[in-house]
Design an enzyme around this catalytic site. Sequence first.
Site, short mmCIF file in Angstrom:
data_model
loop_
_atom_site.label_atom_id
_atom_site.label_comp_id
_atom_site.label_asym_id
_atom_site.label_seq_id
_atom_site.Cartn_x
_atom_site.Cartn_y
_atom_site.Cartn_z
N HIS A 75 26.53 29.92 39.16
CA HIS A 75 27.94 30.22 38.84
C HIS A 75 28.78 30.14 40.11
CE1 HIS A 75 27.55 32.42 34.70
NE2 HIS A 75 26.87 31.30 34.74
N TYR A 204 34.93 40.28 33.71
CA TYR A 204 35.00 41.73 33.86
C TYR A 204 36.38 42.14 33.35
CZ TYR A 204 30.94 41.43 37.02
OH TYR A 204 29.70 41.20 37.56
N PRO A 296 26.30 49.37 37.76
CA PRO A 296 26.06 47.92 37.63
C PRO A 296 27.28 47.02 37.83
CG PRO A 296 25.95 48.99 35.49
CD PRO A 296 26.08 50.08 36.49
N LYS A 300 24.59 44.62 41.76
CA LYS A 300 23.89 44.74 43.04
C LYS A 300 22.49 45.37 42.98
CE LYS A 300 26.77 42.90 45.91
NZ LYS A 300 26.71 41.62 45.20
N TYR A 394 30.68 40.07 46.59
CA TYR A 394 30.01 39.78 45.32
C TYR A 394 28.81 38.85 45.54
CZ TYR A 394 29.56 38.98 40.29
OH TYR A 394 29.08 38.94 39.00
P1 RFL Z 1 12.43 49.21 37.93
O1 RFL Z 1 12.87 47.93 37.34
O2 RFL Z 1 12.93 50.47 37.35
O3 RFL Z 1 10.83 49.22 37.95
C1 RFL Z 1 10.09 50.37 38.29
C2 RFL Z 1 8.75 50.29 37.63
O4 RFL Z 1 7.97 51.43 37.99
C3 RFL Z 1 7.34 51.95 36.84
N1 RFL Z 1 7.02 53.38 37.04
C4 RFL Z 1 5.80 53.83 37.44
N2 RFL Z 1 4.66 53.18 37.72
C5 RFL Z 1 3.59 53.93 38.10
N3 RFL Z 1 3.63 55.29 38.16
C6 RFL Z 1 4.76 55.98 37.87
N4 RFL Z 1 4.79 57.31 37.93
C7 RFL Z 1 5.91 55.25 37.51
N5 RFL Z 1 7.17 55.59 37.15
C8 RFL Z 1 7.83 54.46 36.89
C9 RFL Z 1 8.31 51.70 35.71
O5 RFL Z 1 7.66 51.70 34.44
C10 RFL Z 1 8.86 50.32 36.11
O6 RFL Z 1 8.12 49.27 35.53
O7 RFL Z 1 12.82 49.26 39.51
P2 RFL Z 1 12.86 48.08 40.57
O8 RFL Z 1 11.63 47.23 40.49
O9 RFL Z 1 13.22 48.72 41.87
O10 RFL Z 1 14.06 47.12 40.11
C11 RFL Z 1 15.39 47.56 40.14
C12 RFL Z 1 16.20 46.88 39.04
O11 RFL Z 1 15.51 47.03 37.82
C13 RFL Z 1 17.62 47.45 38.92
O12 RFL Z 1 18.17 47.73 40.18
C14 RFL Z 1 18.59 46.48 38.20
O13 RFL Z 1 18.17 46.24 36.89
C15 RFL Z 1 20.02 47.03 38.19
N6 RFL Z 1 20.94 46.20 37.40
C16 RFL Z 1 21.49 45.05 37.93
N7 RFL Z 1 21.16 44.63 39.17
C17 RFL Z 1 21.64 43.45 39.67
O14 RFL Z 1 21.32 43.10 40.83
N8 RFL Z 1 22.48 42.63 38.94
C18 RFL Z 1 22.86 42.98 37.68
O15 RFL Z 1 23.55 42.19 37.04
C19 RFL Z 1 22.39 44.24 37.13
N9 RFL Z 1 22.72 44.62 35.89
C20 RFL Z 1 21.26 46.58 36.09
C21 RFL Z 1 22.18 45.77 35.35
C22 RFL Z 1 20.72 47.74 35.51
C23 RFL Z 1 21.07 48.08 34.22
N10 RFL Z 1 20.46 49.25 33.67
C24 RFL Z 1 19.87 49.32 32.39
C25 RFL Z 1 20.20 50.39 34.52
C26 RFL Z 1 22.54 46.11 34.07
C27 RFL Z 1 21.99 47.28 33.50
C28 RFL Z 1 22.43 47.63 32.10
C1 PHB Z 2 24.27 41.27 33.12
O1 PHB Z 2 24.40 40.09 32.74
O2 PHB Z 2 23.42 42.02 32.63
C2 PHB Z 2 25.18 41.80 34.17
C3 PHB Z 2 25.98 40.91 34.87
C4 PHB Z 2 26.86 41.39 35.85
C5 PHB Z 2 26.92 42.75 36.09
C6 PHB Z 2 26.11 43.63 35.40
C7 PHB Z 2 25.23 43.15 34.43
O3 PHB Z 2 27.79 43.21 37.03
#
Ligand code: RFL
Ligand code: PHB
Length: 402
Positions: A75, A204, A296, A300, A394
Amino acid sequence: MQFIKTQVAIIGAGPSGLLLGQLLAKQGIDNIVIERVSGEYVLGRIRAGILEQGLVDLLHEAEVSQRMDEEGEPHDGFEIAYYDKRYRIDIKALTGGRTVMCYGQTEVTRDLMEAREKKGLLTYYSSNDVALHNVDSNAPSVTFSQDGKEFTLKCDFIAGCDGFHGVSRKTIPENKRNEFERVFPFGWLGVLSDTPPVAEELIYCKTERGFALASRRSAVRSRYYLQVPSTDKVEDWSDARFWDELKKRLPTDAAEKLVTGASIEKSIAPLRSFVCEPMQFGNLFLVGDAAHIVPPTGAKGLNLAASDVSTLYRLLSKVYNDGDKEAVYRYSEIALRRVWHAERFSWWMSNMLHDFNDDNVDITERKMFDRFMQSELSFFLNDEAGQKVMATQYVGMPYEKI
Ligand code: RFL
Ligand code: PHB
């Protein structure tokens, strides 16, 4: 009790843990991943969609980029809709050619899982009672059980990649960590659907009804979000109610293009800013969401996890391959610089784009804050210098050289 041994024990098979494991293995550093839930459960979580160039490069370095290169969408920009007027932030032009990649976290995780399996690297899924021991000594270990069998994993270092609710951070004594936290008074309700997205790039949307985001995964799969009160439950939101509200928050021309359909995933995520300092204790190192959370809005979270992984794996490579035994203890200091920058950017974007009209807060003060934020957003959208500031952050700050 079965005893096993490795160089780096990795707690958590999310993107942080799996990417770290892959990169360490490429450097000849032995590692074992321990995950609380099943692989299928990990892949059922729908999260990030936007990858910075730094993460894209790291996936190439880890040799897991093939599918992303084929199916991911680069993008060149994104849009901000401000009370029905659409502004395009041309990130490519504003940053001298940098772009972001639209490719789901679920797909990144799937690619990493497959690569790990292909390499024959050990992962213990569905592990119970994971506990970390002697992390401030030269002989740390991890105990856990699986299918009624007890295991002790001895290692040199532990990477705590187990997300915000994991055990790793809590293993650090309370008087040895400093935690900063702000919980926002609302969450994001997300819906994934097999319908064509309203636009080629993300929109957004700031509206008087609250924030909305139109994102995508491909030409036939959409991802949409709505700002909702923290007290709302997923059950409160039928698909019909979701589409109806989304239509009201999208700019008119995008709303006219909205194609609705059955949701294939629907969840509410709270919005939080959180940092744990330092990100290490003895021979335990916290990576990704285990150490920090961003709202989110700036896309980041996953990208910060990737820069932590990049830092830690390069430092561990110095320890094992260059004989620089002390290198790894610089981890927290290096990682935190980038973390605080992304925390500030995500907090700033969240403040500008959401509706903060909360009944519990003094109304005069709230209204004034709203006016300030509207004025701030107006400056950043209408002035090229302002747009440049937004675009530069960004696409992501560069990784520090190690
Ligand atoms: P995770 O993905 O939470 O993985 C952690 C893993 O550890 C396991 N776990 C355990 N394992 C062993 N023993 C235990 N006691 C444990 N407790 C937990 C869990 O089951 C899991 O499998 O962390 P990780 O790997 O650090 O990754 C981080 C990302 O997942 C997170 O920062 C992003 O998803 C945030 N996020 C976004 N980040 C971006 O860079 N760009 C985005 O567009 C973006 N959009 C988002 C997001 C997060 C969202 N939510 C749901 C919080 C959109 C959403 C809606
Ligand atoms: C997504 O596609 O899940 C998404 C994209 C941008 C954001 C957050 C989530 O800032």
